[in-house]
Design a protein around this motif. Sequence first.
Motif, mmCIF file in Angstrom:
data_model
loop_
_atom_site.group_PDB
_atom_site.id
_atom_site.type_symbol
_atom_site.label_atom_id
_atom_site.label_comp_id
_atom_site.label_asym_id
_atom_site.label_seq_id
_atom_site.Cartn_x
_atom_site.Cartn_y
_atom_site.Cartn_z
ATOM 1 N N LEU A 44 0.837 -1.195 0.000
ATOM 2 C CA LEU A 44 0.000 0.000 0.000
ATOM 3 C C LEU A 44 0.872 1.245 0.000
ATOM 4 C CD1 LEU A 44 -2.678 1.609 0.413
ATOM 5 C CD2 LEU A 44 -2.361 1.260 2.879
ATOM 6 N N ILE A 45 0.531 2.196 -0.874
ATOM 7 C CA ILE A 45 1.119 3.531 -0.847
ATOM 8 C C ILE A 45 -0.041 4.489 -0.641
ATOM 9 C CG2 ILE A 45 2.447 5.269 -2.090
ATOM 10 C CD1 ILE A 45 3.581 2.998 -3.821
ATOM 11 N N ASP A 46 -0.092 5.126 0.515
ATOM 12 C CA ASP A 46 -1.238 5.984 0.833
ATOM 13 C C ASP A 46 -0.812 7.442 0.890
ATOM 14 O OD1 ASP A 46 -4.146 6.144 1.851
ATOM 15 O OD2 ASP A 46 -2.998 7.364 3.271
ATOM 16 N N MET A 47 -1.568 8.294 0.195
ATOM 17 C CA MET A 47 -1.235 9.713 0.093
ATOM 18 C C MET A 47 -2.025 10.596 1.055
ATOM 19 S SD MET A 47 0.958 9.418 -2.282
ATOM 20 C CE MET A 47 1.407 8.276 -3.587
ATOM 21 N N SER A 48 -3.101 10.079 1.645
ATOM 22 C CA SER A 48 -4.018 10.957 2.368
ATOM 23 C C SER A 48 -4.005 10.783 3.881
ATOM 24 C CB SER A 48 -5.445 10.727 1.867
ATOM 25 O OG SER A 48 -5.910 9.447 2.267
ATOM 26 N N GLY A 49 -3.579 9.607 4.362
ATOM 27 C CA GLY A 49 -3.584 9.362 5.795
ATOM 28 C C GLY A 49 -4.953 9.148 6.391
ATOM 29 N N ALA A 50 -5.955 8.832 5.565
ATOM 30 C CA ALA A 50 -7.316 8.604 6.065
ATOM 31 C C ALA A 50 -7.353 7.290 6.844
ATOM 32 C CB ALA A 50 -8.294 8.569 4.901
ATOM 33 N N GLY A 51 -7.537 7.392 8.155
ATOM 34 C CA GLY A 51 -7.439 6.231 9.017
ATOM 35 C C GLY A 51 -8.391 5.111 8.663
ATOM 36 N N ASP A 75 -8.354 15.511 8.700
ATOM 37 C CA ASP A 75 -9.478 15.413 9.628
ATOM 38 C C ASP A 75 -10.186 14.063 9.559
ATOM 39 O OD1 ASP A 75 -10.412 15.790 7.077
ATOM 40 O OD2 ASP A 75 -12.007 17.193 7.628
ATOM 41 N N ALA A 76 -9.588 13.090 8.877
ATOM 42 C CA ALA A 76 -10.251 11.801 8.686
ATOM 43 C C ALA A 76 -9.915 10.792 9.767
ATOM 44 C CB ALA A 76 -9.876 11.225 7.311
ATOM 45 N N GLY A 77 -9.117 11.172 10.765
ATOM 46 C CA GLY A 77 -8.745 10.247 11.823
ATOM 47 C C GLY A 77 -7.529 9.421 11.430
ATOM 48 N N ARG A 78 -6.690 9.114 12.393
ATOM 49 C CA ARG A 78 -5.470 8.358 12.124
ATOM 50 C C ARG A 78 -5.738 6.859 12.194
ATOM 51 N NH1 ARG A 78 -4.577 12.724 10.902
ATOM 52 N NH2 ARG A 78 -4.984 11.598 8.996
ATOM 53 N N PRO A 79 -4.870 6.044 11.590
ATOM 54 C CA PRO A 79 -5.065 4.592 11.627
ATOM 55 C C PRO A 79 -4.968 4.044 13.047
ATOM 56 C CG PRO A 79 -3.449 5.228 9.950
ATOM 57 C CD PRO A 79 -3.708 6.445 10.777
ATOM 58 N N GLN A 80 -5.572 2.870 13.224
ATOM 59 C CA GLN A 80 -5.472 2.181 14.505
ATOM 60 C C GLN A 80 -4.036 1.713 14.734
ATOM 61 O OE1 GLN A 80 -8.194 -1.121 14.435
ATOM 62 N NE2 GLN A 80 -9.909 0.127 13.746
ATOM 63 N N ARG A 81 -3.722 1.473 15.984
ATOM 64 C CA ARG A 81 -2.441 0.861 16.309
ATOM 65 C C ARG A 81 -2.551 -0.651 16.247
ATOM 66 N NH1 ARG A 81 0.061 4.387 21.389
ATOM 67 N NH2 ARG A 81 0.011 6.422 20.327
ATOM 68 N N ASP A 82 -1.424 -1.311 16.060
ATOM 69 C CA ASP A 82 -1.357 -2.778 16.075
ATOM 70 C C ASP A 82 -2.272 -3.409 15.035
ATOM 71 O OD1 ASP A 82 0.451 -2.663 18.243
ATOM 72 O OD2 ASP A 82 -1.236 -2.428 19.617
ATOM 73 N N LEU A 83 -2.322 -2.815 13.847
ATOM 74 C CA LEU A 83 -3.080 -3.410 12.753
ATOM 75 C C LEU A 83 -2.362 -4.643 12.234
ATOM 76 C CD1 LEU A 83 -3.987 -0.140 10.802
ATOM 77 C CD2 LEU A 83 -5.646 -1.717 11.833
ATOM 78 N N PRO A 84 -3.097 -5.614 11.697
ATOM 79 C CA PRO A 84 -2.428 -6.762 11.085
ATOM 80 C C PRO A 84 -1.674 -6.339 9.830
ATOM 81 C CG PRO A 84 -4.788 -6.822 10.639
ATOM 82 C CD PRO A 84 -4.568 -5.719 11.622
ATOM 83 N N GLY A 85 -0.750 -7.197 9.402
ATOM 84 C CA GLY A 85 0.055 -6.883 8.235
ATOM 85 C C GLY A 85 1.276 -6.058 8.600
ATOM 86 N N ALA A 86 1.953 -5.563 7.584
ATOM 87 C CA ALA A 86 3.183 -4.796 7.816
ATOM 88 C C ALA A 86 2.890 -3.527 8.601
ATOM 89 C CB ALA A 86 3.819 -4.445 6.471
#
Length: 369
Positions: free
Chosen positions: A249-256, A282-293
């Motif tokens: 994944l290459i993400d440009m927006s940081g939408a959690g 303003d879309a919220g950050r990703p969760q911690r300890d997500l599966p995968g890399a």
Amino acid sequence: MTMRWQIAIEKDDIRQARLETNIPEPTLEEGEIEVALRHYALTANNVTYATMGKSFGSWTDMPGYWAFFPHNDDSLGKLPVWGFAEIVRSKHPELEVGEELYGYFPLSSHVILKPGRVSGSSLVDEMPHRQKLAPVYNQYNRVRGMGPDIQGERDLWPVFRPLFVTGYMICDQFAEAGFYGSEQILIGSASSKTALMTARCFQKFENVPRLVGLTSPGNRAYVEASNLYDQVVVYSDVEALDASLPTALIDMSGAGDVINRIHLHFQEQLKFSCLVGISHWDAGRPQRDLPGAPIAPFFAPGRIKQRTEDWGAGGLQARLADIWADVVAMAPNLTVIDRQEGPKPALEAYQSLVMGKVDPSKSLILTHS
């Protein structure tokens, strides 16, 4: 008398910005120059600058983007932009009034630079507060040394050039890592200019996995028309993608929410997760300890520094020049230039960008006489 202005943004709430005028002329010290901003772009990438103004977080230990052009009120920041500026005052023996520079400037009418390492093609701002900041942002091109093509590319440099360089460095990292063993690469916010530049640069590398552009329903037609992706998928259909394929994944927006769903869908088959920008602040950050890399922030200046050491500045520039010619040729198919003049349209444009009101098919160029 020249009107001096600047756009001031609240560091704790980047939605709040105001135009400040009647700024007094500062004293120019020996060895310094003052430049006036003449021709520049505003894109969604500038929202990432504002979002990461106070700190880069885990991206690097350097101060955030507000540190480049400090406001005299520490609660406020001046937004960096890419563009062209004219020297209007000079106390530097090698630089004359009227000369034009391309590079990184604040969203304000004027700024003072302290040029060092001056050559026929470039100079470096050696203001003390910039010495611990990313070197790539401190270097300025002398326009008269950029060659005759620059006159036909004046709109494209502020709009595409910084994002093109970022895109190339992403591709270079992925290629060096064997694309992290992936069979497909998802590119989030696929309509953004950084994403488009990344997809275009991948075409210069061998054995690239299939590229899947992720976008909103409203931008799908535009992304498909770019012909830069093997497949275009709207965000609501992410779970329909084959979760058994090794994926990056290459993400440009940081939408959690989107990042969370991708990680949860692909689980351990998500081999690499690269966060490039946070335009959706303003879309919220990703969760911690997500599966995968684990999510790995991408910091282009660090990669540029590494490759400059590996290849030399000339080697890196030669690689970029080869692809830039292709970008120039395809640019008319990607964007329509919207030109406006004056500081008030700049403030309005920033406010629209920070609220996510972006038409990917248009590029805003602002000018000041």
